[in-house]
Each structure stands twice: as structure tokens, then as C-alpha cells.
Write a protein that holds these residues in place. Structure first.
Motif, short mmCIF file in Angstrom:
data_model
loop_
_atom_site.label_atom_id
_atom_site.label_comp_id
_atom_site.label_asym_id
_atom_site.label_seq_id
_atom_site.Cartn_x
_atom_site.Cartn_y
_atom_site.Cartn_z
N GLU A 22 -23.20 27.12 20.72
CA GLU A 22 -21.90 26.94 20.07
C GLU A 22 -21.30 25.59 20.48
O GLU A 22 -21.18 25.29 21.66
CB GLU A 22 -20.95 28.07 20.47
N THR A 23 -20.95 24.80 19.49
CA THR A 23 -20.42 23.47 19.73
C THR A 23 -19.06 23.35 19.04
O THR A 23 -18.93 23.68 17.85
CB THR A 23 -21.38 22.39 19.20
N LEU A 24 -18.05 22.90 19.81
CA LEU A 24 -16.69 22.82 19.31
C LEU A 24 -16.12 21.44 19.59
O LEU A 24 -16.47 20.78 20.58
CB LEU A 24 -15.80 23.87 19.98
N ALA A 25 -15.22 21.01 18.71
CA ALA A 25 -14.43 19.81 18.96
C ALA A 25 -13.23 20.23 19.81
O ALA A 25 -12.40 21.04 19.39
CB ALA A 25 -13.98 19.19 17.64
N TRP A 26 -13.14 19.70 21.04
CA TRP A 26 -12.13 20.15 22.02
C TRP A 26 -10.95 19.19 22.02
O TRP A 26 -11.09 18.01 22.34
CB TRP A 26 -12.78 20.21 23.40
N ASP A 27 -9.80 19.74 21.64
CA ASP A 27 -8.55 18.99 21.69
C ASP A 27 -7.66 19.65 22.73
O ASP A 27 -7.14 20.76 22.52
CB ASP A 27 -7.87 19.02 20.32
N PRO A 28 -7.48 19.03 23.93
CA PRO A 28 -6.67 19.68 24.98
C PRO A 28 -5.25 20.00 24.51
O PRO A 28 -4.65 20.98 24.97
CB PRO A 28 -6.66 18.64 26.11
N TRP A 29 -4.69 19.20 23.60
CA TRP A 29 -3.32 19.46 23.16
C TRP A 29 -3.21 20.79 22.42
O TRP A 29 -2.22 21.50 22.55
CB TRP A 29 -2.84 18.30 22.27
N ASP A 30 -4.25 21.11 21.62
CA ASP A 30 -4.21 22.38 20.88
C ASP A 30 -4.25 23.58 21.81
O ASP A 30 -3.58 24.58 21.60
CB ASP A 30 -5.39 22.44 19.89
N THR A 31 -5.07 23.49 22.88
CA THR A 31 -5.21 24.63 23.78
C THR A 31 -4.06 24.77 24.76
O THR A 31 -3.85 25.84 25.34
CB THR A 31 -6.52 24.51 24.57
N LEU A 32 -3.29 23.69 25.00
CA LEU A 32 -2.20 23.73 25.99
C LEU A 32 -0.82 23.86 25.36
O LEU A 32 0.17 23.99 26.08
CB LEU A 32 -2.24 22.47 26.86
N GLN A 33 -0.74 23.78 24.02
CA GLN A 33 0.58 23.90 23.38
C GLN A 33 1.16 25.28 23.66
O GLN A 33 0.50 26.30 23.56
CB GLN A 33 0.44 23.70 21.86
N GLY A 34 2.45 25.29 24.04
CA GLY A 34 3.14 26.55 24.32
C GLY A 34 2.90 27.11 25.69
O GLY A 34 3.40 28.19 26.01
N SER A 35 2.14 26.44 26.53
CA SER A 35 1.88 26.94 27.88
C SER A 35 2.96 26.55 28.87
O SER A 35 2.96 27.02 30.01
CB SER A 35 0.52 26.42 28.38
N GLY A 36 3.88 25.67 28.47
CA GLY A 36 4.90 25.19 29.39
C GLY A 36 4.42 24.08 30.29
O GLY A 36 5.17 23.59 31.14
#
Length: 542
Positions: free
Chosen positions: A267-281
Motif C-alpha cells: 500500500e502506497t500513499l501520498a502523505w500530507d502531515p497537515w491533513d493528518t494533524l488538522q484538528g489535533s490542537g
């Protein structure tokens, strides 16, 4: 709270993230890019010390413009600045690993020289063959250049970590399945970094020079390099099958995800840290234009608060914990006990001083009370003496007049001597009568008259016959003692004296107040005259 500035650079630009550590949780509140001036040919590579100093100057100018000063610096280092080697060490306790790594480093690192610093990450793979660690070495000149760059930017250098290690820490913070083995492909400037991560910790890393500039990276070339990296990680550090490949969201990688997944069946994904950290504070910074470029500096900041992840730190490498000797271990409780005893002693000394002060005050008060008691005792004694004297006082002229009126007729009794006595040795005043009588009957009649209704008591003295040629008609001699009772008792005199003293004290306290008429008091039948008050202890009248 202390500000943290994390920065990473290539040969053309610098990526900077600014944040703070709040309650053991890092928050990023600003990200920006600083372009480097066109470098000269000799320092065109990102690992050149001269370029590192120029990076510090550029960061200082950018921070000054934004009003950021006196912060701590976290630096992400390129793979080209650090040599990495997996080391196999004999089985040893964890606290001995730093010494073993430093002992083995000069033999394993080809770039090792005086002043080099080595740090390592433990590896759980291949336990049956001993202890495996991922060691990394940075030269002394590189670290000196980094400190100089931080000094130019007015920053305090605190941590220098590998770029790939910082990105590994970011996976633990941002990805829900960070415990599975991952591969991260990151394009930075003129090189690619392919790292293998397990549980948010870097276990293997390769860096590759970028191929000739093209619109899109050749998928076949990238697939081959990823396959070789995964095979080397499995053979050298015993990493199991990688479950996921993350492509840092760069323009040159966006079209490669599907081809890599089909070729490697991973499984290969394009990783955008901003998408995964949005709303985490954790992110308060606005989304930058190219968010994937900030993965390393985000990992430096956000991973610093994650105690479960331990990256490299070439500024403060791991050291063996100093074990305390038995004597040193005993010193701590002994010093604690001494400190407690000192506190208790100071507490008691303070209480003793307070009690001594109270005792001193009470002794002063007692001395004053005793002085007052002595003064009042003397006054009381004087009052008793006056009362006693008044009780024994007699108006002798009145008594003589009364004696004359009750004495015997002239022809019956003749008195030759009269002694008046008010001595303190006598309980009551006395009149001693010496005389002669015609017979004993005349003496008895005289005693009855002298008794005066019981107020005076007669104490009979001696009686005897005498022969006197001059007074033959009075042959009987007698001695009589007449005891006189005072007209007022001692208690009466004491009450009168106390009333007079109370009245005098009231007038002394308020001299302006008009004294009221004193209450009538009972006076003696005959007031003692000034002459009689000075009567000597014994008075004789003949």
C-alpha cells in the motif's frame, strides 16, 4: 514558556517552524520558507560548513523580521552530514550500550576523526545474535558550524537530529497505525531519502542522488531503489515486511504512488502531515504552499513532546548513567535526615526563644506583683498596728475622774500609789492601786465600787497587816489591779479606719469632685486626745 525554532535546509532554501511546548505538548504556530542567496561554487553543497553558517545568518534575519528572539534551536541534518552504521554488539545491559558504541565507533565509521560525536538508537531485531543498534556519527566541524549558525541566529542549540529520524517521530504523532513497519520516501533538494520506520523510530536509511531533472521521477527507478532499501533493512536489521509506503507530498512524487503500489504490492500513499494533524490542537500555523516540505521540522517540534520516541541528538548524545556507590546512595537519605533534623531543631529553637521571651515577661510581671504585695503588706501591717493601738487607747483623765467618783470615802480607805499602764505587753490598760484600809471589809466594798457595772474588772492583789506609827488607823495594806475594757472593740476601730481610707482614696482619684458628706459613724465615748495618744508604755501617778 520557551519558544522553539526548528529548521532544515537544502542548498537553495530553509524550512523553518516555530512553536512552543505547552504542558508537555508541542504546538506549532508558524511555518515559513527562507530562500538562500545564490551560493558560490565552493559551498554549493548543503553539508559545507560555510553554507551552514550562511543558513544561520539567513535564519537570524528572518526571525528578527518576525520579532522572534531568545529561543531554543532544533536542527534537522541531512543524511550527507552524518554517517550511519548498524552495529552488532555483544549482549549487554542497556546502561552499558553508550560505552560499547563509543568503543566500537572508531573501527566501524570510515569518516571517524578526532572530535566526532556518535549517538545511537536501539534496535529490537536479531536478538538471538546479540544487541543491534543503529549508530550515527557527525563530525566535530559540522557540529561546530551548527553551533555557530545558532549563535548567529541568537538561538540556543538544544537538539541536532537526522531529518529522517525527525520524520519517523512525526509518524508516531500523526498516524493512527504508526506501530506497523513503514517506508518513507522524501524528496529534498537534489537527493532522495528512503527510510524504514518501526514504532515511530528510524531503523534504516538510504539517501540517493536525484536523477536528471524531469517533470516526473521515473517510477521504475524509484521502485528499484525502494526494493533494494527494503531488502537491505530486512537483512541488516531484521525488519519484517513493510506494510505501507508513504510518499511525502511533493509534486515530483504525486504521480508515482499507483505505479509503486502495483509494482511492490505494498500500500502506497501520498502523505500530507497537515491533513493528518488538522484538528489535533498541535497545529496553529496556516497551511503552507508546499506542506510536505515541512515534515522534518514538524517532526522535530511535535516529536520532542512524545516521550515514547527517542531520536538522535548529536549535541547531547546518550551517555552512560552514573551509578551511585553504596556510600553515595546512603548519603542521600543521611542528608535528608540531617535536613529534617535541622528543620526540627530550628523549629524547637524558635519555640524555645518564644518561651524564653514569655518567661522573661512573666518574671517581670511577677516581680511587679511581688513589689506591690510587699508595699500592700507593709500598709496592712501598719493598719493593724494602728488598729491595735486604737483598741488599747484610754482617756486617762476620764478614767481618773470616774475612779474619784467611785472611790471609797476618805476615812475608810487611803490610796498611797496609783500606776496607770497601757503597755503593749498588757492585753488591756491597767490601773494599779496601792493603799491602806481600816479593815478588810472596807477593801471588799472598794472592789465592788471599782467594778463599775462589769466594765472594769478587779484583780485582787496582796493584802497584809502593817504597823505604822504615823497612820495607826489604817493597819491593812492592799494592792488592787483594775483592768479597763476599751469603749470600742478592735473590729470596730478597723472598720472605721478602712472607711476613712476608702474615702481618702476616692478624693485622691478625683480631686475635682466635691466630696460628699461622710456617713455618720459611731465615735468612741471619749475621743483620745493628742496628749493621751502619746502616753508612754507605763505611767505612774502617786
Amino acid at each position: 514558556m520557551e519558544q522553539i525554532v526548528a529548521f532544515d535546509w537544502t542548498d537553495t532554501h530553509i524550512r523553518v517552524a516555530v512553536g512552543q511546548l505547552k504542558r508537555n505538548k508541542a504546538v506549532v504556530w508558524e511555518c515559513f520558507v527562507v530562500d538562500l542567496p545564490e551560493p558560490v561554487e565552493q559551498d554549493s553543497r548543503a553539508d559545507h560548513p560555510t553554507l551552514i553558517r550562511r543558513v544561520g545568518e539567513a535564519v537570524a534575519a528572518a526571525l528578527k523580521q518576525k520579532g522572534i528572539a531568545r529561543a531554543e534551536a532544533f536542527v534537522a541534518l541531512s543524511r550527507r552530514l552524518v554517517e550511519i552504521q548498524p552495529l552488532e554488539l555483544p549482549p549487554a545491559p542497556a546502561d552499558e550500550l553508550p560505552d560499547l558504541v563509543r568503543f566500537q565507533a572508531p573501527r566501524e565509521f570510515t569518516t571517524w576523526q578526532d572530535g566526532s560525536v556518535v549517538d545511537f538508537l536501539p534496535n529490537e531485531g536479531k536478538k538471538d545474535q546479540g544487541t543491534t543498534v543503529l549508530a550515527a556519527s557527525a563530525s566535530g566541524s559540522t557540529l561546530t558550524a551548527i553551533r555557530s549558525a545558532c549563535e548567529s541566529a541568537q538561538l540556543r542549540p538544544r537538539k541536532a537530529d537526522l531529518r529522517a529520524s525527525a520524520m519517523a517521530a512525526l509518524t508516531r504523532v500523526s498516524l493512527p497505525m504508526s506501530d506497523v513497519p513503514l517506508a518513507i520516501v522524501y524528496h529534498c533538494g537534489d537527493e532522495y531519502e528512503i527510510s524504514v520506520v518501526r514504532d515511530g523510530q528510524l531503523v534504516f536509511l538510504r539517501n540517493l542522488p536525484a536523477p536528471a531533472a524531469e517533470a516526473e521521477v521515473p517510477v521504475a527507478w524509484l521502485v528499484g531503489e525502494i526494493r533494494r532499501t527494503l531488502a537491505a533493512a530486512r537483512n541488516q536489521v531484521g525488519i519484517p515486511r513493510v506494510e505501507q509506503i508513504l510518499l511525502c507530498d511533493e509534486e515530483t512524487l504525486r504521480g508515482s504512488a499507483q505505479g509503486i503500489e502495483e509494482s511492490l504490492e505494498i500500500e502506497t500513499l501520498a502523505w500530507d502531515p497537515w491533513d493528518t494533524l488538522q484538528g489535533s490542537g498541535r497545529l496553529e500555523a496556516p497551511r503552507p504552499e508546499k506542506p510536505g516540505q515541512f515534515a522534518s521540522v514538524l517532526g522535530l517540534l511535535l516529536g520532542s513532546s512524545d516521550t515514547g520516541t527517542a531520536g538522535f541528538n548529536f549535541l547531547q548524545p546518550r551517555r552512560r548513567e552514573e551509578k551511585l556507590s553504596t556510600q553515595q546512595k546512603m548519603r542521600v537519605p543521611v542528608l535528608a535526615a540531617v535536613a529534617i533534623l535541622l528543620v526540627v531543631a530550628l523549629f524547637f529553637m524558635r519555640n524555645v526563644r518564644n518561651l524564653d521571651s514569655q518567661i522573661s515577661d512573666l518574671e517581670t510581671t511577677l516581680s511587679e506583683i511581688n513589689s506591690d504585695l510587699d508595699r500592700f503588706g507593709r500598709t496592712r501591717k501598719e493598719e493593724e498596728m494602728i488598729t491595735e493601738w486604737l483598741a488599747q487607747d484610754v482617756t486617762w483623765l476620764d478614767e481618773l475622774a470616774r475612779l474619784s467618783s467611785t472611790f471609797a470615802p476618805e476615812r475608810d480607805v487611803w490610796m498611797s500609789k496609783l500606776t496607770l499602764s497601757s503597755s503593749s505587753r498588757s492585753e488591756v490598760p491597767e490601773m494599779l492601786l496601792d493603799g491602806r484600809a481600816q479593815d478588810v471589809a472596807n477593801i471588799e466594798a472598794l472592789e465592788e465600787r471599782l467594778a463599775d457595772g462589769g466594765r472594769r474588772h478587779v484583780r485582787r492583789g496582796s493584802q497584809h497587816e502593817v504597823t505604822d506609827k504615823e497612820f495607826p488607823q489604817y493597819p491593812t495594806s492592799f494592792e488592787e489591779t483594775l483592768l479597763l475594757e476599751p469603749s470600742r472593740s478592735r473590729e470596730d476601730y478597723s472598720a472605721v479606719l478602712k472607711a476613712d481610707l476608702a474615702s481618702f482614696s476616692k478624693e485622691a482619684e478625683d480631686p475635682k469632685q466635691e466630696a460628699s458628706d461622710p456617713a455618720p459613724s459611731e465615735e468612741p465615748d471619749v475621743a483620745p486626745s493628742s496628749e493621751n495618744s502619746k502616753t508612754p508604755p507605763q505611767t505612774s501617778v502617786e
